[in-house]
Design a protein around this motif. Structure first.
Motif, mmCIF file in Angstrom:
data_model
loop_
_atom_site.group_PDB
_atom_site.id
_atom_site.type_symbol
_atom_site.label_atom_id
_atom_site.label_comp_id
_atom_site.label_asym_id
_atom_site.label_seq_id
_atom_site.Cartn_x
_atom_site.Cartn_y
_atom_site.Cartn_z
ATOM 1 N N GLU A 248 -34.842 -43.850 9.274
ATOM 2 C CA GLU A 248 -35.893 -44.492 8.594
ATOM 3 C C GLU A 248 -35.147 -45.784 7.862
ATOM 4 O O GLU A 248 -35.814 -46.899 7.906
ATOM 5 C CB GLU A 248 -36.211 -43.834 7.187
ATOM 6 C CG GLU A 248 -36.873 -42.444 7.400
ATOM 7 C CD GLU A 248 -37.206 -41.429 6.132
ATOM 8 O OE1 GLU A 248 -36.022 -41.112 5.657
ATOM 9 O OE2 GLU A 248 -38.410 -41.485 5.739
ATOM 10 N N ALA A 249 -33.968 -45.794 7.652
ATOM 11 C CA ALA A 249 -33.285 -47.159 7.255
ATOM 12 C C ALA A 249 -33.314 -48.146 8.284
ATOM 13 O O ALA A 249 -33.208 -49.305 8.066
ATOM 14 C CB ALA A 249 -31.735 -46.985 6.596
ATOM 15 N N LEU A 250 -33.111 -47.876 9.442
ATOM 16 C CA LEU A 250 -33.138 -48.671 10.737
ATOM 17 C C LEU A 250 -34.344 -48.846 11.403
ATOM 18 O O LEU A 250 -34.514 -49.213 12.605
ATOM 19 C CB LEU A 250 -32.056 -48.233 11.635
ATOM 20 C CG LEU A 250 -30.617 -48.048 11.117
ATOM 21 C CD1 LEU A 250 -29.651 -47.347 12.060
ATOM 22 C CD2 LEU A 250 -30.222 -49.440 10.659
ATOM 23 N N GLY A 367 -25.578 -43.179 3.214
ATOM 24 C CA GLY A 367 -25.666 -42.997 4.688
ATOM 25 C C GLY A 367 -26.704 -44.310 5.086
ATOM 26 O O GLY A 367 -26.560 -44.653 6.187
ATOM 27 N N MET A 368 -27.528 -44.766 4.044
ATOM 28 C CA MET A 368 -28.482 -45.837 4.806
ATOM 29 C C MET A 368 -27.303 -47.150 4.876
ATOM 30 O O MET A 368 -27.383 -47.830 5.851
ATOM 31 C CB MET A 368 -29.407 -46.365 3.576
ATOM 32 C CG MET A 368 -30.485 -45.498 3.190
ATOM 33 S SD MET A 368 -31.388 -45.906 1.948
ATOM 34 C CE MET A 368 -32.724 -44.449 1.954
ATOM 35 N N ALA A 369 -26.432 -47.283 3.969
ATOM 36 C CA ALA A 369 -25.616 -48.323 4.107
ATOM 37 C C ALA A 369 -24.608 -48.243 5.437
ATOM 38 O O ALA A 369 -24.395 -49.296 6.103
ATOM 39 C CB ALA A 369 -24.561 -48.759 2.764
ATOM 40 N N LEU A 370 -23.896 -47.218 5.485
ATOM 41 C CA LEU A 370 -23.274 -47.090 6.787
ATOM 42 C C LEU A 370 -23.875 -47.232 8.286
ATOM 43 O O LEU A 370 -23.500 -47.540 8.989
ATOM 44 C CB LEU A 370 -22.759 -45.340 6.738
ATOM 45 C CG LEU A 370 -21.346 -45.150 5.444
ATOM 46 C CD1 LEU A 370 -21.091 -43.897 5.505
ATOM 47 C CD2 LEU A 370 -20.417 -46.157 5.600
ATOM 48 N N ALA A 374 -23.246 -49.903 10.764
ATOM 49 C CA ALA A 374 -22.912 -49.656 12.160
ATOM 50 C C ALA A 374 -23.818 -50.315 13.257
ATOM 51 O O ALA A 374 -23.369 -50.799 14.160
ATOM 52 C CB ALA A 374 -22.946 -48.230 12.459
ATOM 53 N N ALA A 375 -24.916 -50.679 12.775
ATOM 54 C CA ALA A 375 -26.173 -51.239 13.690
ATOM 55 C C ALA A 375 -25.747 -52.708 13.727
ATOM 56 O O ALA A 375 -26.417 -53.485 14.619
ATOM 57 C CB ALA A 375 -27.359 -51.041 13.107
ATOM 58 N N GLU A 376 -24.854 -53.200 12.780
ATOM 59 C CA GLU A 376 -24.291 -54.650 13.004
ATOM 60 C C GLU A 376 -23.597 -54.895 14.359
ATOM 61 O O GLU A 376 -23.241 -56.064 14.736
ATOM 62 C CB GLU A 376 -23.495 -54.966 11.807
ATOM 63 C CG GLU A 376 -24.245 -55.370 10.516
ATOM 64 C CD GLU A 376 -25.311 -56.538 10.511
ATOM 65 O OE1 GLU A 376 -24.825 -57.586 11.204
ATOM 66 O OE2 GLU A 376 -26.405 -56.434 10.004
ATOM 67 N N VAL A 383 -26.659 -46.202 17.470
ATOM 68 C CA VAL A 383 -26.185 -45.704 16.134
ATOM 69 C C VAL A 383 -26.974 -44.466 15.874
ATOM 70 O O VAL A 383 -26.315 -43.335 15.571
ATOM 71 C CB VAL A 383 -26.507 -46.828 15.475
ATOM 72 C CG1 VAL A 383 -26.304 -46.173 13.795
ATOM 73 C CG2 VAL A 383 -25.690 -48.018 15.348
ATOM 74 N N VAL A 384 -28.262 -44.315 15.888
ATOM 75 C CA VAL A 384 -29.085 -42.949 15.726
ATOM 76 C C VAL A 384 -28.599 -41.959 16.402
ATOM 77 O O VAL A 384 -28.274 -40.842 15.991
ATOM 78 C CB VAL A 384 -30.367 -43.308 15.766
ATOM 79 C CG1 VAL A 384 -31.457 -42.115 15.454
ATOM 80 C CG2 VAL A 384 -30.867 -44.365 14.973
ATOM 81 N N GLY A 385 -28.296 -42.283 17.930
ATOM 82 C CA GLY A 385 -27.841 -41.127 18.632
ATOM 83 C C GLY A 385 -26.318 -40.323 18.109
ATOM 84 O O GLY A 385 -26.038 -39.056 18.235
ATOM 85 N N GLY A 386 -25.374 -41.527 18.013
ATOM 86 C CA GLY A 386 -24.213 -41.113 17.527
ATOM 87 C C GLY A 386 -24.336 -40.442 16.081
ATOM 88 O O GLY A 386 -23.447 -39.445 15.944
ATOM 89 N N ILE A 387 -25.262 -40.736 15.129
ATOM 90 C CA ILE A 387 -25.312 -40.292 13.978
ATOM 91 C C ILE A 387 -25.736 -38.484 14.067
ATOM 92 O O ILE A 387 -25.560 -37.590 13.559
ATOM 93 C CB ILE A 387 -26.324 -40.887 13.147
ATOM 94 C CG1 ILE A 387 -25.735 -41.986 12.338
ATOM 95 C CG2 ILE A 387 -26.874 -40.040 11.704
ATOM 96 C CD1 ILE A 387 -26.586 -43.202 11.770
ATOM 97 N N GLY A 388 -26.504 -38.473 15.108
ATOM 98 C CA GLY A 388 -27.132 -37.128 15.456
ATOM 99 C C GLY A 388 -26.082 -36.495 15.785
ATOM 100 O O GLY A 388 -26.015 -35.062 15.528
ATOM 101 N N VAL A 389 -25.229 -36.755 16.471
ATOM 102 C CA VAL A 389 -23.860 -36.096 17.035
ATOM 103 C C VAL A 389 -22.880 -35.789 16.051
ATOM 104 O O VAL A 389 -22.497 -34.552 15.653
ATOM 105 C CB VAL A 389 -23.175 -36.785 18.060
ATOM 106 C CG1 VAL A 389 -21.758 -35.997 18.648
ATOM 107 C CG2 VAL A 389 -23.945 -36.958 19.497
#
Length: 431
Positions: A248-250, A367-370, A374-376, A383-389
């Motif tokens: 959602e944040a991204l 979580g939103m800030a991190l 990371a998306a920078e 990023v989203v896939g890595g967050i899923g893992v």
């Protein structure tokens, strides 16, 4: 315990939400929650627009919104003792009146930007005290069995629905009235909530007493976090949301990355709340308490796995389905709520639930800030896939810890047990 225990609180089969609405006091709490939430949503969008018009600064406008998250941690730790030391109805009504007063000051024509931001902080600091007190009061209105779980679920469903429609309604309102005029609506909703709670719920005594408020609050936080079972349950309530907010944040950045229009941003942001509402409704209406207990750990472990489709670029249809599935896994909280309330001693309940509310909001902001940071450096899909893992691994480890402390919440405790605190009972001046 509630003065209204019903057989459905311990029934082995699914009961649905109807028995919860049969409790008169809950109906008042539910209506007050919906009204105060409407006030918060209108205040957030109105204040953001107002600050931008006054300053022309995107940074200050965004700060007006972000300040809704930051003071939660302060209010939830230093003021959590309010929920246990004072009568719950008085706390809830005073919190609503404080928020109404802040909104009224914001609506004044000459209120400067600095005052607007400070008042926003006050509302945010009061919010976890209000939320924790209301959550603890539900155990007295509905009992600490299945009716409590379903009541909590209904309040969460209202909150998720506000994500879907609240900002849209706020935007429509601002086409007809100026931002300061819209803030008057916020004043009215907080006052209406206070009246519902004052006359729709009965007075109950404070749960405990203590020394100074700050010391009493910090003592409660230490006891909660030092208790192995409660700490594990609290982390399992906090950690999955910290990871699941990333898509959602991204959403805007992801839409830009795959080259779709801004209309798709709204769909990307709405898909997960829709899934959450659907999952909660199904689990609350169709599953028995025992079934909801059985799905807690599997859903908590697997809820982030759908995000692993992001790096493969499967198309928006599959992405929306993944977000729906990830949102629906939030149904694990129904069973986990029951374990949590079973594990927390009654005299610690208000502080524990205030800490839970504050931590949940704070960790989602983190979580939103991190995710944004990371998306920078990497593509959003990566990023989203890595967050899923990473999230799945963390949730699996927490699930193992919860399992070790006793899955049914009644196993022997493996940590320092919170002791009943003694001391004179102090009350706030008021009605």
């Amino acid at each position: 315990m509630s003065a209204h225990p019903t057989p459905s609180g311990t029934a082995s089969g699914p009961t649905g939400y109807r028995p919860v609405f049969a409790v008169r006091e809950f109906r008042a709490v539910f209506a007050a929650h919906a009204l105060s939430l409407l006030g918060v949503v209108v205040a957030e969008i109105s204040l953001t627009v107002l600050v931008y018009r006054l300053t022309g600064s995107p940074l200050l406008s965004a700060l007006a919104f972000a300040l809704g998250f930051l003071p939660y941690l302060i209010g939830g730790t230093l003021l959590s003792g309010v929920a246990d030391r004072f009568p719950a109805r008085r706390v809830l009504v005073v919190c609503d009146l404080v928020c109404a007063g802040c909104a009224a000051l914001m609506a004044l024509p000459m209120a400067p930007v600095a005052l607007l931001l400070a008042l926003r902080c006050v509302i945010a600091a009061v919010s976890p005290v209000f939320g924790g007190t209301r959550m603890a009061t539900l155990t007295e209105i509905l009992g600490d069995g299945d009716l409590f779980v379903l009541g909590r679920s209904l309040l969460r469903i209202v909150s998720q629905s506000a994500v879907l429609v609240g900002f849209g309604l706020g935007g429509v309102l601002l086409t007809f009235v100026p931002p300061r005029g819209a803030l008057v609506v916020t004043v009215a909703t907080f006052l209406a909530s206070a009246l519902l709670l004052r006359f729709g719920t009965r007075r109950r005594p404070a749960r405990a007493g203590g020394a100074s408020l700050v010391r009493y609050s910090l003592s409660g936080a230490r006891q909660v976090l030092a208790h192995r079972r409660i700490r594990a349950l609290l982390l399992l309530l906090w950690v999955p949301p910290m990871f699941v907010v990333a898509p959602e944040a991204l959403a805007a950045a992801y839409a830009d990355e795959i080259g779709v229009g801004t209309a798709w941003v709204g769909l990307l942001m709405c898909a997960m709340p829709v899934g959450t509402i659907a999952g909660e409704l199904y689990a609350g209406a169709a599953l028995s308490p025992a079934a909801r207990s059985r799905i807690v750990l599997p859903l908590a472990c697997c809820g982030l796995l759908p995000l692993l489709v992001y790096p493969f670029g499967p198309g928006l249809g599959w992405i929306l389905l993944a977000l729906l599935l990830a949102g629906s896994a939030g149904a694990y909280t129904l069973g986990l709520d029951r374990w949590f309330v079973d594990a927390v001693p009654e005299e610690l309940r208000g502080r524990a639930m205030t800490l839970h509310t504050a931590g949940l909001m704070t960790i989602q902001g983190v979580g939103m800030a991190l995710a944004g940071a990371a998306a920078e450096f990497w593509p959003v899909s990566t990023v989203v896939g890595g967050i899923g893992v990473a999230g799945t691994v963390c949730c699996a480890l927490l699930a193992l810890e919860v399992g070790r402390t006793g899955r049914d919440g009644r196993a022997a405790e493996r940590g320092p047990v919170p002791r009943r605190e003694t001391g004179a009972d102090h009350h706030m001046t008021g009605r």
